[in-house]
Write a protein that holds these residues in place. Structure first.
Motif, PDB file in Angstrom:
ATOM      1  N   SER A  54      60.802  48.911  45.255  1.00 49.23           N
ATOM      2  CA  SER A  54      59.999  47.901  44.556  1.00 49.23           C
ATOM      3  C   SER A  54      58.566  48.406  44.478  1.00 49.23           C
ATOM      4  CB  SER A  54      60.060  46.558  45.280  1.00 49.23           C
ATOM      5  OG  SER A  54      59.519  46.673  46.590  1.00 49.23           O
ATOM      6  N   CYS A  55      57.781  47.851  43.544  1.00 44.52           N
ATOM      7  CA  CYS A  55      56.427  48.364  43.334  1.00 44.52           C
ATOM      8  C   CYS A  55      55.501  47.239  42.901  1.00 44.52           C
ATOM      9  CB  CYS A  55      56.461  49.469  42.266  1.00 44.52           C
ATOM     10  SG  CYS A  55      54.859  50.236  41.940  1.00 44.52           S
ATOM     11  N   GLU A  56      54.271  47.298  43.382  1.00 51.63           N
ATOM     12  CA  GLU A  56      53.262  46.289  43.048  1.00 51.63           C
ATOM     13  C   GLU A  56      52.954  46.286  41.554  1.00 51.63           C
ATOM     14  OE1 GLU A  56      48.490  45.716  43.928  1.00 51.63           O
ATOM     15  OE2 GLU A  56      49.730  46.705  45.425  1.00 51.63           O
ATOM     16  N   ILE A  57      53.025  47.484  40.929  1.00 50.32           N
ATOM     17  CA  ILE A  57      52.725  47.606  39.495  1.00 50.32           C
ATOM     18  C   ILE A  57      54.026  47.810  38.745  1.00 50.32           C
ATOM     19  CG2 ILE A  57      51.516  48.973  37.748  1.00 50.32           C
ATOM     20  CD1 ILE A  57      49.501  49.723  39.890  1.00 50.32           C
ATOM     21  N   GLU A  58      54.258  47.009  37.725  1.00 54.62           N
ATOM     22  CA  GLU A  58      55.501  47.105  36.974  1.00 54.62           C
ATOM     23  C   GLU A  58      55.370  48.076  35.796  1.00 54.62           C
ATOM     24  OE1 GLU A  58      56.608  43.074  35.928  1.00 54.62           O
ATOM     25  OE2 GLU A  58      57.796  42.934  37.765  1.00 54.62           O
ATOM     26  N   VAL A  69      65.375  57.117  35.730  1.00 50.64           N
ATOM     27  CA  VAL A  69      66.426  56.133  35.994  1.00 50.64           C
ATOM     28  C   VAL A  69      65.966  54.709  35.698  1.00 50.64           C
ATOM     29  CG1 VAL A  69      67.555  57.567  37.722  1.00 50.64           C
ATOM     30  CG2 VAL A  69      65.732  55.993  38.427  1.00 50.64           C
ATOM     31  N   GLY A  70      64.729  54.535  35.213  1.00 46.82           N
ATOM     32  CA  GLY A  70      64.223  53.204  34.921  1.00 46.82           C
ATOM     33  C   GLY A  70      62.728  53.136  35.128  1.00 46.82           C
ATOM     34  N   VAL A  71      62.212  51.915  35.221  1.00 45.67           N
ATOM     35  CA  VAL A  71      60.789  51.694  35.472  1.00 45.67           C
ATOM     36  C   VAL A  71      60.637  50.737  36.646  1.00 45.67           C
ATOM     37  CG1 VAL A  71      60.120  52.113  33.076  1.00 45.67           C
ATOM     38  CG2 VAL A  71      60.695  49.784  33.808  1.00 45.67           C
ATOM     39  N   THR A  72      59.449  50.754  37.259  1.00 46.92           N
ATOM     40  CA  THR A  72      59.223  49.953  38.462  1.00 46.92           C
ATOM     41  C   THR A  72      59.180  48.455  38.146  1.00 46.92           C
ATOM     42  OG1 THR A  72      56.823  50.205  38.207  1.00 46.92           O
ATOM     43  CG2 THR A  72      57.962  51.784  39.630  1.00 46.92           C
ATOM     44  N   ARG A  73      59.598  47.674  39.155  1.00 45.75           N
ATOM     45  CA  ARG A  73      59.522  46.216  39.100  1.00 45.75           C
ATOM     46  C   ARG A  73      59.039  45.703  40.450  1.00 45.75           C
ATOM     47  NH1 ARG A  73      65.585  45.210  36.676  1.00 45.75           N
ATOM     48  NH2 ARG A  73      65.296  46.283  34.671  1.00 45.75           N
ATOM     49  N   VAL A  95      60.208  60.259  42.360  1.00 44.94           N
ATOM     50  CA  VAL A  95      58.854  60.368  41.809  1.00 44.94           C
ATOM     51  C   VAL A  95      58.583  59.146  40.938  1.00 44.94           C
ATOM     52  CG1 VAL A  95      57.302  61.675  40.303  1.00 44.94           C
ATOM     53  CG2 VAL A  95      58.859  62.890  41.846  1.00 44.94           C
ATOM     54  N   VAL A  96      57.415  58.526  41.151  1.00 42.21           N
ATOM     55  CA  VAL A  96      56.899  57.485  40.262  1.00 42.21           C
ATOM     56  C   VAL A  96      55.588  58.008  39.692  1.00 42.21           C
ATOM     57  CG1 VAL A  96      56.018  55.124  40.092  1.00 42.21           C
ATOM     58  CG2 VAL A  96      57.990  55.626  41.560  1.00 42.21           C
ATOM     59  N   ARG A  97      55.509  58.072  38.341  1.00 37.68           N
ATOM     60  CA  ARG A  97      54.342  58.743  37.757  1.00 37.68           C
ATOM     61  C   ARG A  97      54.071  58.213  36.358  1.00 37.68           C
ATOM     62  NH1 ARG A  97      53.888  65.308  37.866  1.00 37.68           N
ATOM     63  NH2 ARG A  97      51.693  65.518  37.279  1.00 37.68           N
ATOM     64  N   LEU A 130      56.145  50.131  47.221  1.00 37.71           N
ATOM     65  CA  LEU A 130      54.933  50.816  46.781  1.00 37.71           C
ATOM     66  C   LEU A 130      53.811  49.818  46.509  1.00 37.71           C
ATOM     67  CD1 LEU A 130      56.372  53.502  44.330  1.00 37.71           C
ATOM     68  CD2 LEU A 130      55.653  53.800  46.699  1.00 37.71           C
ATOM     69  N   SER A 131      52.623  50.116  47.083  1.00 36.39           N
ATOM     70  CA  SER A 131      51.446  49.271  46.881  1.00 36.39           C
ATOM     71  C   SER A 131      50.235  50.174  46.709  1.00 36.39           C
ATOM     72  CB  SER A 131      51.216  48.344  48.072  1.00 36.39           C
ATOM     73  OG  SER A 131      52.377  47.587  48.358  1.00 36.39           O
ATOM     74  N   LEU A 132      49.243  49.693  45.960  1.00 36.96           N
ATOM     75  CA  LEU A 132      48.005  50.470  45.827  1.00 36.96           C
ATOM     76  C   LEU A 132      47.238  50.488  47.145  1.00 36.96           C
ATOM     77  CD1 LEU A 132      46.656  49.529  42.275  1.00 36.96           C
ATOM     78  CD2 LEU A 132      47.386  51.776  43.086  1.00 36.96           C
ATOM     79  N   SER A 133      47.276  49.363  47.885  1.00 42.42           N
ATOM     80  CA  SER A 133      46.615  49.285  49.190  1.00 42.42           C
ATOM     81  C   SER A 133      47.611  48.709  50.191  1.00 42.42           C
ATOM     82  CB  SER A 133      45.360  48.422  49.123  1.00 42.42           C
ATOM     83  OG  SER A 133      44.449  48.939  48.187  1.00 42.42           O
ATOM     84  N   PRO A 134      48.537  49.518  50.683  1.00 38.33           N
ATOM     85  CA  PRO A 134      49.573  48.978  51.582  1.00 38.33           C
ATOM     86  C   PRO A 134      48.977  48.492  52.891  1.00 38.33           C
ATOM     87  CG  PRO A 134      49.630  51.369  51.570  1.00 38.33           C
ATOM     88  CD  PRO A 134      48.669  50.968  50.495  1.00 38.33           C
TER      89      PRO A 134
END
Length: 515
Positions: A54-58, A69-73, A95-97, A130-134
């Motif tokens: 999972s990711c803070e930014i979608e 395989v897709g995009v973040t949610r 990899v998320v980029r 995933l977070s920008l400021s975990p």
């Protein structure tokens, strides 16, 4: 019927022996069947392990083993991971980029493995948030991880001095040497790797040759395959003189190749006492060293003498915890007619190069209160500064410096700035200063340039010997830098991931803040 009649004629002793042999045969069969079943179960699975992401930014693209395989949610997504790698080991890269603007990008990368001996029916799980400021996470391993907002690698590389990036012909490398015009690299081709695009149609070990000035490929030669159990590489050391390339291996053999043709100079390799982990050239001398605490010295290609370090162990070596497990010489180098040998146990022996006579010893073995036993720290890299000061890197303990004129010994515990951080868990300030574990180092003007291996960051650093500060961090490369050579005002490095890099050292005139 004949078998039954024959069995009845056996004596008691013969019957017992026959029964034991039969039980052993049955045991071997069952063991092999079990191993085969485990292998077949793993290989037969469509997936082996699960990634929860999972990711803070979608909306950021997700790549697993180089396939999108897709995009973040924000909500958790589930990805089934297929078997990859050697012997059913599931090795993966996530990899998320995504580009933010002309200079920056969001980026996250992690590699991890699922071992085939874990019960595949339990579906091992890897969870990443995933977070920008975990937030601070005291779990192990951590679930919360940082999504970087960083400079793009090519821009970062240029800003930190990287000017060339050359992919070697094969996937992996660790050892390299040079002469006046060429670089000689030991490489390894592997069929089974994390990323499918890097898989090769061959498997083997090679010596590759590159032009030192341009880094252009010149030629290669495959080395004779030799089976060594559980070995990353068989050929693990290389040196060169005017007409010969010397290569050492893990079965205690020294090979000689024609420099021009890359063909063997002798019908068979020369046998050495103790497997070779390093080779060093100095004038007419060739020095081979490695496991067994043996140093073999040749002059003009003829055996001159063999040093047995066991005869010159320090008095307190037996107090070291598990010292017998590390009887290997790490490095040798020559300074003013003396041969300095470093090792895993925390002492440096010095010999006369001419005849191998023992001269003196520098002993760093000591009692560590933190660990509650006597420790001999690994002494790895070595170098000389201003033709007087000898620098030795000590495992997670910085540098030991020997003044070759006065004999004085000093130490720098770490080259990184001192840092303290308040811990909510322990309710006190903790010393979080990064320890220094130098693998390779070279001197450029008044700078010490060094790399680490198996570190959190795969960076190169420039340490100013005058101000005693890290003044620059080289970035933009991939993999551990395992060899370093100076070429004028440029630095050339070899990456464990099979790449050659070149940095322009003029960036040290206007250094960036070290991270």
């Amino acid at each position: 019927m004949r078998f039954i009649l024959y069995f009845k004629k056996l004596t008691i002793k013969q019957t017992v022996l026959f029964s034991l042999l039969l039980l052993v045969a049955i045991g071997i069969y069952l063991h092999l069947s079990k191993e085969r079943d485990v292998y077949d179960i793993v290989q037969g699975k469509k997936h082996y392990g699960t990634l929860l992401l999972s990711c803070e930014i979608e909306g950021l693209p997700i790549f697993i083993d180089e396939q999108q395989v897709g995009v973040t949610r924000k909500e958790v997504q589930t990805f089934k991971l297929p078997v990859r790698g050697v012997y059913g080991t599931a090795d993966h890269e996530v990899v998320v980029r995504q580009e933010v603007d002309a200079e920056r990008e969001y980026y996250f990368c992690e590699r991890f493995s699922f071992n085939r001996y874990i019960d595949v029916e339990k579906k091992p799980v890897k969870q990443i948030v995933l977070s920008l400021s975990p937030p601070e996470d005291h779990t192990f391993p951590p679930i919360q991880q940082a999504l970087d907002l960083r400079l793009k690698p090519d821009l970062l590389a240029r800003k930190t001095g990287l000017v060339r990036d050359v992919k070697l012909k094969h996937n992996r490398a660790w050892n390299m040497t040079e002469d006046e015009s060429c670089l000689y690299v030991l490489t390894r081709a592997e069929k089974d790797l994390n990323r499918p695009s890097e898989r090769e149609p061959v498997e083997g070990e090679y010596v590759e040759v590159y032009d030192k000035k341009t880094l252009a490929f010149i030629g290669e030669q495959q080395l004779q395959p030799i089976f060594v159990y559980d070995s990353f590489d068989t050929y693990n050391s290389i040196a060169v003189d005017d007409d010969t390339i010397y290569i050492g291996n893990r079965v205690a053999q020294l090979l000689r190749l024609e420099k021009q043709s890359l063909k063997p100079k002798r019908a068979a390799p020369e046998e050495i006492d103790g497997w070779i982990s390093g080779l060093s050239r100095f004038q007419d001398y060739l020095i081979a060293y490695g496991e067994g605490d043996r140093i073999t010295v040749f002059k003009n290609d003829e055996l001159l003498y063999v040093i047995d370090e066991k005869k010159h162990y320090p008095d307190n070596i037996e107090q070291i915890h598990d010292y017998d497990d590390y009887n290997r010489i790490n490095n040798v180098f020559i300074h003013k007619g003396l041969l300095y040998a470093t090792n895993f146990r925390g002492f440096i022996n010095v010999y006369a190069l001419e005849d191998g006579r023992f001269v003196k010893q520098i002993n760093t073995i000591k009692y560590e209160e933190e660990w509650n036993y006597v420790v001999g720290r690994n002494i790895e890299a070595a170098g000389v500064y201003q033709e007087r000061y000898l620098y030795f890197s000590i495992d997670l303990a910085g540098l030991l410096i020997l003044d070759s004129q006065t004999g004085a010994v000093s130490q720098i515990p770490t080259l990184f700035p001192h840092e303290k951080e308040y811990s909510e868990l322990f309710h006190e300030e903790l010393d979080v200063t990064k320890q220094t574990d130098i693998y390779k180092m070279v001197f450029y003007r008044h700078f010490l340039l060094f790399s680490e291996v198996n570190a959190r960051n795969e960076f190169l650093y420039a340490y100013d010997l005058e101000s005693r500060k890290i003044v620059h961090t080289f970035k933009g490369h991939r993999g551990d830098i395992t060899e370093l050579f100076l070429h004028g005002n440029h630095l050339t490095g070899l990456s464990s991931e099979g790449r050659l890099y070149r940095w322009d050292l003029s960036v040290l005139e206007q250094p960036l803040a070290a991270e």
